[in-house]
Every structure is written in structure tokens, then in C-alpha cells.
Design a protein around this motif. Structure first.
Motif, PDB file in Angstrom:
ATOM      1  N   MET A 163       0.819  -1.186   0.000  1.00  0.00           N
ATOM      2  CA  MET A 163       0.000   0.000   0.000  1.00  0.00           C
ATOM      3  C   MET A 163       0.870   1.260   0.000  1.00  0.00           C
ATOM      4  SD  MET A 163      -3.115  -1.327   2.494  1.00  0.00           S
ATOM      5  CE  MET A 163      -3.794   0.259   2.755  1.00  0.00           C
ATOM      6  N   ALA A 164       2.064   1.160   0.545  1.00  0.00           N
ATOM      7  CA  ALA A 164       2.924   2.343   0.607  1.00  0.00           C
ATOM      8  C   ALA A 164       3.293   2.840  -0.782  1.00  0.00           C
ATOM      9  CB  ALA A 164       4.185   2.030   1.401  1.00  0.00           C
ATOM     10  N   PHE A 165       3.397   1.934  -1.766  1.00  0.00           N
ATOM     11  CA  PHE A 165       3.773   2.354  -3.106  1.00  0.00           C
ATOM     12  C   PHE A 165       2.663   3.145  -3.798  1.00  0.00           C
ATOM     13  CE2 PHE A 165       6.739  -1.348  -2.748  1.00  0.00           C
ATOM     14  CZ  PHE A 165       7.885  -0.571  -2.657  1.00  0.00           C
ATOM     15  N   SER A 166       1.451   3.110  -3.266  1.00  0.00           N
ATOM     16  CA  SER A 166       0.355   3.879  -3.861  1.00  0.00           C
ATOM     17  C   SER A 166       0.446   5.358  -3.496  1.00  0.00           C
ATOM     18  CB  SER A 166      -0.994   3.311  -3.418  1.00  0.00           C
ATOM     19  OG  SER A 166      -1.187   3.539  -2.030  1.00  0.00           O
ATOM     20  N   LEU A 167       1.327   5.711  -2.584  1.00  0.00           N
ATOM     21  CA  LEU A 167       1.507   7.097  -2.157  1.00  0.00           C
ATOM     22  C   LEU A 167       2.947   7.531  -2.396  1.00  0.00           C
ATOM     23  CD1 LEU A 167      -0.388   6.876   1.254  1.00  0.00           C
ATOM     24  CD2 LEU A 167      -1.249   7.872  -0.860  1.00  0.00           C
ATOM     25  N   PRO A 168       3.257   8.060  -3.595  1.00  0.00           N
ATOM     26  CA  PRO A 168       4.648   8.474  -3.871  1.00  0.00           C
ATOM     27  C   PRO A 168       5.161   9.443  -2.804  1.00  0.00           C
ATOM     28  CG  PRO A 168       3.298   8.608  -5.852  1.00  0.00           C
ATOM     29  CD  PRO A 168       2.357   8.330  -4.705  1.00  0.00           C
ATOM     30  N   GLY A 169       6.393   9.217  -2.360  1.00  0.00           N
ATOM     31  CA  GLY A 169       7.003  10.086  -1.367  1.00  0.00           C
ATOM     32  C   GLY A 169       6.480   9.877   0.040  1.00  0.00           C
ATOM     33  N   TYR A 170       5.774   8.796   0.263  1.00  0.00           N
ATOM     34  CA  TYR A 170       5.204   8.531   1.586  1.00  0.00           C
ATOM     35  C   TYR A 170       6.281   8.501   2.661  1.00  0.00           C
ATOM     36  CZ  TYR A 170       3.293   5.896   5.488  1.00  0.00           C
ATOM     37  OH  TYR A 170       2.923   5.485   6.746  1.00  0.00           O
ATOM     38  N   ARG A 171       6.007   9.157   3.776  1.00  0.00           N
ATOM     39  CA  ARG A 171       6.855   9.117   4.965  1.00  0.00           C
ATOM     40  C   ARG A 171       5.962   8.779   6.147  1.00  0.00           C
ATOM     41  NH1 ARG A 171      10.362   8.427   2.005  1.00  0.00           N
ATOM     42  NH2 ARG A 171      11.858   9.931   1.255  1.00  0.00           N
ATOM     43  N   PRO A 172       6.240   7.670   6.833  1.00  0.00           N
ATOM     44  CA  PRO A 172       5.368   7.269   7.937  1.00  0.00           C
ATOM     45  C   PRO A 172       5.388   8.264   9.091  1.00  0.00           C
ATOM     46  CG  PRO A 172       7.328   5.897   7.853  1.00  0.00           C
ATOM     47  CD  PRO A 172       7.370   6.775   6.639  1.00  0.00           C
ATOM     48  N   ALA A 173       4.240   8.384   9.725  1.00  0.00           N
ATOM     49  CA  ALA A 173       4.103   9.229  10.909  1.00  0.00           C
ATOM     50  C   ALA A 173       2.960   8.665  11.747  1.00  0.00           C
ATOM     51  CB  ALA A 173       3.806  10.663  10.515  1.00  0.00           C
ATOM     52  N   PRO A 174       3.022   8.819  13.062  1.00  0.00           N
ATOM     53  CA  PRO A 174       1.934   8.299  13.906  1.00  0.00           C
ATOM     54  C   PRO A 174       0.575   8.830  13.444  1.00  0.00           C
ATOM     55  CG  PRO A 174       3.754   9.079  15.250  1.00  0.00           C
ATOM     56  CD  PRO A 174       4.050   9.497  13.824  1.00  0.00           C
ATOM     57  N   GLY A 175      -0.371   7.905  13.270  1.00  0.00           N
ATOM     58  CA  GLY A 175      -1.734   8.277  12.917  1.00  0.00           C
ATOM     59  C   GLY A 175      -1.919   8.738  11.484  1.00  0.00           C
TER      60      GLY A 175
ATOM     61  N   THR B 168      -2.492   8.700   7.315  1.00  0.00           N
ATOM     62  CA  THR B 168      -3.561   8.103   6.517  1.00  0.00           C
ATOM     63  C   THR B 168      -3.268   6.648   6.162  1.00  0.00           C
ATOM     64  OG1 THR B 168      -4.103  10.259   5.618  1.00  0.00           O
ATOM     65  CG2 THR B 168      -4.905   8.362   4.398  1.00  0.00           C
ATOM     66  N   LEU B 169      -2.036   6.363   5.743  1.00  0.00           N
ATOM     67  CA  LEU B 169      -1.711   4.997   5.344  1.00  0.00           C
ATOM     68  C   LEU B 169      -1.786   4.044   6.527  1.00  0.00           C
ATOM     69  CD1 LEU B 169      -0.951   3.045   3.105  1.00  0.00           C
ATOM     70  CD2 LEU B 169       1.443   3.526   3.613  1.00  0.00           C
ATOM     71  N   ASN B 170      -1.278   4.444   7.688  1.00  0.00           N
ATOM     72  CA  ASN B 170      -1.380   3.590   8.875  1.00  0.00           C
ATOM     73  C   ASN B 170      -2.844   3.314   9.204  1.00  0.00           C
ATOM     74  OD1 ASN B 170       1.293   3.008   9.569  1.00  0.00           O
ATOM     75  ND2 ASN B 170       1.554   4.982  10.566  1.00  0.00           N
ATOM     76  N   GLN B 171      -3.691   4.323   9.140  1.00  0.00           N
ATOM     77  CA  GLN B 171      -5.114   4.142   9.428  1.00  0.00           C
ATOM     78  C   GLN B 171      -5.768   3.229   8.402  1.00  0.00           C
ATOM     79  OE1 GLN B 171      -6.736   8.110   9.754  1.00  0.00           O
ATOM     80  NE2 GLN B 171      -5.553   8.555  11.580  1.00  0.00           N
ATOM     81  N   GLN B 172      -5.448   3.433   7.119  1.00  0.00           N
ATOM     82  CA  GLN B 172      -6.016   2.610   6.062  1.00  0.00           C
ATOM     83  C   GLN B 172      -5.555   1.158   6.195  1.00  0.00           C
ATOM     84  OE1 GLN B 172      -4.940   3.855   2.112  1.00  0.00           O
ATOM     85  NE2 GLN B 172      -6.394   2.473   1.140  1.00  0.00           N
TER      86      GLN B 172
END
Length: 138
Positions: free
Chosen positions: A1-13, A15-19
Motif C-alpha cells: 500500500m505504501a507504493f500507492s503514495l509516492p514520497g510517503y513518509r510514515p508518521a503516527p496516525g 492516513t496509510l497507517n489508518q487505512q
């Protein structure tokens, strides 16, 4: 799922973590509703597991297997995995420099629970883990 968001950087809470949590919950619910024997593995801390199990409802034969290692081993394994797997990096928020026992909040549900030390193999061993999973609940 992370590849669906170019430039994704994880952070608490984020959108990707919630999804990801929502997808995990929904897939688990489908499997349980179908009567499938299911192993749900995730490195969620206790509060996230409590929320998940509240949201999916009862699972009458549920068991908890809580794997653990000492903090130094956990840190070394995580560092090695993060360095060698770009996808894994997306699954975690800001990296913790040191894991401490005080930081971890385990699962505190009234369900049969087996703690397994995974420092060097499995203790108890796989046969005991399987027996625990197959045991009838009282």
C-alpha cells in the motif's frame, strides 16, 4: 500500500497507517465470518489489538501468542530489516533508537495467552505452540 503514495513518509496516525489497520480488520472479519481458521499476525501494541478485537466482535476460539525478545535483539532485528527492505520502512513510524520494555504495551485481554521467546528459535517450541492453539477452551 505504501507504493500507492509516492514520497510517503510514515508518521503516527497518518492516513496509510489508518487505512492499513482498516484493511487488516476488514480482511480478518471476512475470514472469521466465513469460518476460516485464521492467524492474524501484526506487531500492534495492546491498545491496537484491543480496538481491533472490539471492532470485529467475538471470536470464540481466539488465542493470543505473544512473541518477545530482549530489547537489544529487537532493535538489532528491526534495524537489519529496515536497512534491507524498502517496503518494511513504510510500515513503521519514526524509528525508535532503543526498544525498552517500558515502551511496549502488551495485550491484556481475557483470552488464553502463550508467551513465546523468539531470541533463538521458539521457546516453548513449535509442538507446544500447536498444542496451545488446538486446546479446547474451558
Amino acid at each position: 500500500m505504501a507504493f500507492s503514495l509516492p514520497g510517503y513518509r510514515p508518521a503516527p496516525g497518518d492516513t496509510l497507517n489508518q487505512q492499513t489497520f482498516t484493511v487488516f480488520r476488514d480482511v480478518l472479519r471476512v475470514l472469521l465470518d466465513a469460518g476460516a481458521t485464521t492467524v492474524a499476525e501484526a506487531a500492534f501494541q495492546g491498545p491496537a489489538w484491543h480496538r481491533l478485537l472490539e471492532e470485529i466482535g467475538s471470536a470464540p476460539n481466539a488465542r493470543i501468542i505473544e512473541c518477545h525478545v530482549d530489547p537489544e535483539t529487537a532493535h538489532a532485528r528491526r534495524s537489519e530489516r529496515d536497512a534491507s527492505n524498502e517496503v518494511r520502512q513504510a510500515s513503521h513510524s519514526a524509528p525508535n533508537p532503543v526498544f525498552t520494555v517500558a515502551d511496549w504495551r502488551g495485550i491484556t485481554l481475557d483470552l488464553p495467552t502463550l508467551r513465546v521467546d523468539t531470541t533463538d528459535g521458539y521457546e516453548p517450541g513449535l509442538d507446544e505452540i500447536i498444542d496451545f492453539c488446538k486446546a479446547e477452551q474451558a
